[in-house]
Design an enzyme around this catalytic site. Structure first.
Site, PDB file in Angstrom:
ATOM      1  N   ILE A 139       0.859  -1.182  -0.101  1.00 51.72           N
ATOM      2  CA  ILE A 139      -0.066   0.143  -0.023  1.00 51.72           C
ATOM      3  C   ILE A 139       0.618   1.384  -0.111  1.00 51.72           C
ATOM      4  O   ILE A 139       0.574   2.094  -0.811  1.00 51.72           O
ATOM      5  CB  ILE A 139      -1.106   0.130   1.284  1.00 51.72           C
TER       6      ILE A 139
ATOM      7  N   SER B  56      12.469   3.036  11.584  1.00 53.09           N
ATOM      8  CA  SER B  56      11.078   2.088  12.077  1.00 53.09           C
ATOM      9  C   SER B  56      10.330   3.070  12.801  1.00 53.09           C
ATOM     10  O   SER B  56      10.756   3.999  13.723  1.00 53.09           O
ATOM     11  CB  SER B  56      11.662   1.217  13.161  1.00 53.09           C
TER      12      SER B  56
ATOM     13  N   LYS C 279     -10.966  -4.905   9.404  1.00 48.79           N
ATOM     14  CA  LYS C 279     -10.672  -6.086  10.340  1.00 48.79           C
ATOM     15  C   LYS C 279     -10.745  -5.250  11.600  1.00 48.79           C
ATOM     16  O   LYS C 279     -10.518  -5.896  12.953  1.00 48.79           O
ATOM     17  CB  LYS C 279      -9.193  -6.763  10.195  1.00 48.79           C
TER      18      LYS C 279
ATOM     19  N   LYS D 123      -5.344  -2.446  14.986  1.00 42.13           N
ATOM     20  CA  LYS D 123      -5.627  -1.393  13.933  1.00 42.13           C
ATOM     21  C   LYS D 123      -6.635  -0.307  14.709  1.00 42.13           C
ATOM     22  O   LYS D 123      -6.655   0.684  14.474  1.00 42.13           O
ATOM     23  CB  LYS D 123      -6.086  -1.732  12.711  1.00 42.13           C
TER      24      LYS D 123
ATOM     25  N   THR E 267     -10.276 -21.503   3.543  1.00 42.77           N
ATOM     26  CA  THR E 267     -10.336 -21.651   5.072  1.00 42.77           C
ATOM     27  C   THR E 267     -11.952 -22.312   5.273  1.00 42.77           C
ATOM     28  O   THR E 267     -11.896 -23.129   6.078  1.00 42.77           O
ATOM     29  CB  THR E 267      -9.976 -20.447   5.992  1.00 42.77           C
TER      30      THR E 267
ATOM     31  N   ARG F 211      -8.748 -19.869  10.269  1.00 43.86           N
ATOM     32  CA  ARG F 211      -7.432 -19.778  11.144  1.00 43.86           C
ATOM     33  C   ARG F 211      -7.739 -18.792  12.300  1.00 43.86           C
ATOM     34  O   ARG F 211      -8.645 -18.485  12.499  1.00 43.86           O
ATOM     35  CB  ARG F 211      -6.179 -18.972  10.239  1.00 43.86           C
TER      36      ARG F 211
ATOM     37  N   GLU G 271      -9.488 -15.758  12.450  1.00 45.24           N
ATOM     38  CA  GLU G 271     -10.213 -15.330  11.369  1.00 45.24           C
ATOM     39  C   GLU G 271     -11.800 -15.251  11.587  1.00 45.24           C
ATOM     40  O   GLU G 271     -12.117 -16.164  12.096  1.00 45.24           O
ATOM     41  CB  GLU G 271      -9.588 -16.131  10.303  1.00 45.24           C
TER      42      GLU G 271
END
Length: 619
Positions: free
Chosen positions: A293, A345, A413, A425, A476, A550, A553
């Site tokens: 991105i 960083s 998410k 996030k 999945t 997972r 998920e």
């Protein structure tokens, strides 16, 4: 026999061709004499030197023109023209020699007649070699399949010519939607109606279809792909005409279907006014610039002509790659942007303060984050340090440096997350919402979107890799669905939403309907010309294996926590109203979370998420 000839060393093949041309030069001299004298020529002793002078003149000329570097089975019009020029020069040299020194029993007309005969013989020898050696390709590479080109326009004709040289496929003909083209021929190949496609694939044993319509609108391409869906053919495409090198089609331009074709909807068009508003003539910084991105953000920003663009990333190779790419784009466009690559960083707060204080960007786009759900689930402490405190570090450094706008790249998410990555996030969003309420100089906003097709770790590159390896494709859960967008869409959304931010805004994209991952897997198998192997079709080519959800998920992703999104000046961008925690209450809790992350205390981290992240469910 063909293969043995091709296996000879290059120098041996060149010597044989030179020897052949010597013989042809001598033979053409005999034919020229015979034609001139109207009978079979028996050379007199005074005429033998003419037979010898022909190869002495012509071989150096052919070498000078590079005719012995050509690969006969790939020679085309350019090689024939070069041969003609070389023979013309040879004819001039021979005629001049015969005119300058008039030998007895040597007619001057031989200077014109012999080169003409020689040109015919040389051309015939090259043509014979090309078609004889083409048998190698027909057996060794033509076996790759029988191909139809969809689109009988200029690009289709160029593609047919390129395929004719490469001989990878047996080209059967063209298909076109224009009914007036049906029944005609193009490049000596028939043009068929697209209405007869299903019957044609069956009757002609077609294995591959190439879409040669780079200018076709997305809607039309989707209609054609839907028509091809279900046919046992591998569908590929040419890139858009703007992406074709020099406007000419080559065999290297043929590629798999665009990610946009698999998405099944038109990409969201950008608003140029919104893109220009906060970028043109500004100093911009992108964190995570070496990622999927971040790098696309940098490309899009460069198109808007900022005065400077700072690229921040801790990954040296990723930073080097995007820096070199943008330098090349600037040179090509003639409007180079001043680019500054910065190693660092977001976890290093002192480095961030140093960068922002020294360079004073007016806009910051924060894309640096760990985003792979299972990886962050296994390493919650690092996920918290990077995703949450990296955001805290960069946002507070930006506020202290007087940055005008700060835009966080978030994810769907973050909405009622079931994993640590999504929860980190959402906390990063809470940090910006709290800082926006405290700080009036820097406008903090965040952009939330779904899965990005083609980014590192996304499902489409994974499926393509699994297809190339013969399967199985791994899904999945049969019911798992996701919202999808392309990398350019995601980057443009971020840039446009950032221009609209007033402070504390959470922007989301109207991404259309969600896509079932199982449907996407089936579509990719079928458009690759393969069949699905399951209980009903045990002889199919590719199996789709269910691996189970997972850790962390979700079956379904959401874009909104609340239910009342507000419209914006962009028809496909909405603004959400999300609850937040004031900074004076959030800050002490973050201090405790930082200590938990330092200890990699998963229980304490998840306890924080359960308390502060609405809808969080620990896996």
């Amino acid at each position: 026999m063909h293969s043995k000839v091709l296996a000879w060393p290059r120098w041996a093949k060149r010597l044989i061709v030179i020897a052949l041309d010597v013989l042809l030069a001598i033979f053409s001299t005999w034919i020229a004499y015979s034609l001139r004298l109207d009978g079979l020529h028996r050379p007199a002793e005074a005429q033998w030197w003419v037979y010898g002078i022909a190869p002495v003149l012509v071989i150096p000329i052919f070498i000078r023109f590079g005719l012995y570097r050509a690969i006969f089975r790939y020679t085309g019009q350019a090689a024939l023209i070069a041969t003609g020029k070389a023979v013309a020069l040879y004819a001039l040299a021979l005629s001049s020699l015969l005119m300058w020194h008039q030998w007895p029993m040597v007619p001057r007309s031989l200077g014109l007649l012999q080169p003409l005969v020689f040109l015919v013989l040389v051309g015939a020898s090259r043509a014979f070699a090309r078609f004889w050696l083409a048998g190698v390709d027909a057996t060794s590479r033509g076996s790759e399949g029988r191909l139809l080109i969809y689109g009988a326009g200029n690009e289709g004709a160029q593609t047919a010519a390129a395929l004719g040289v490469a001989r990878q496929y047996e080209l059967v003909g063209f298909v076109d939607d224009d009914e007036t083209m049906a029944g005609r021929s193009l490049n000596d190949l028939p043009v068929y109606s697209s209405n007869a496609l299903s019957r044609l694939v069956s009757n002609e044993a077609i294995t591959d279809i190439l879409l040669a319509m780079p200018n076709a609108p997305r809607e039309r391409r989707n209609q054609i792909i839907a028509k091809l869906d279900g046919l046992p053919v591998h569908v590929r495409t040419l890139p858009s005409i703007s992406d074709l090198a020099s406007g000419k089609v080559t065999i290297q331009d043929i590629r798999e279907l665009d990610i946009e074709d698999l998405l099944g909807r038109d990409p969201v068009p950008p608003s140029e006014e919104l893109l220009n508003r906060e970028l043109t003539g500004k100093v911009v910084l992108v964190s995570g610039a070496g990622g999927s991105i971040g790098s696309e953000l940098a490309r899009q920003i460069c198109l808007q002509a900022p005065t400077k663009l700072f690229l921040l990333d801790h990954n040296e190779f990723g930073l080097y790659s995007i820096h070199q790419e943008l330098l090349a784009i600037g040179l090509k466009s003639g409007t180079p942007v001043e680019l500054v690559p910065l190693l660092g960083s977001v976890a290093n707060v002192e480095r961030l303060r140093e960068i922002l204080a020294a360079y004073k960007p007016s806009v910051v786009y924060h894309a640096a984050a760990y985003k792979h759900v299972p990886m962050v689930e296994e390493n919650p402490g690092e996920g918290v340090r990077n995703n949450i405190f990296g955001t805290v570090n960069l946002a507070r450094a930006a506020a202290d440096a007087g940055v005008a706008r700060f835009v966080l790249i978030s994810t769907d998410k973050a909405v009622r997350p079931t994993n640590v990555m999504g929860a980190t996030k959402r906390v990063a969003e809470l940090v910006l919402q709290a800082l926006a309420a405290e700080n009036t100089r820097t406008r903090f906003s965040m952009v939330r979107f779904g899965n990005v097709l083609g980014s590192s770790g996304s499902v489409v590159p994974l499926f393509r890799k699994q297809l190339a390896e013969g399967g199985p494709l791994t899904v999945t859960h049969v019911e798992v669905t996701r919202y999808f967008m392309t990398i350019p869409e995601a980057a443009q959304l971020v840039l446009q939403a950032g221009a609209m931010g007033q402070g504390g805004d959470v922007f989301v994209l109207d991404m259309g309907g969600p896509v079932k991952i199982m449907d996407l897997a089936r579509r990719m198998v079928q458009l690759s010309g393969l069949s699905i192997r399951d209980a009903e079709h045990p002889d199919g080519d590719i199996e789709i294996a269910l691996t189970g959800l997972r850790t962390g998920e979700k079956l379904y992703e959401e874009l909104l926590i609340g239910d009342n999104p507000q419209a914006t000046e962009h028809p496909r961008i909405m603004k959400a109203h999300e609850p937040y925690v004031p900074w004076d209450q959030l800050k002490p809790e973050l201090d405790n979370l930082y200590l938990a992350a330092e200890r990699n205390d998963a229980n304490a981290i998840k306890a924080f998420m359960l308390k502060h992240v609405q809808g969080y469910q620990s896996a």
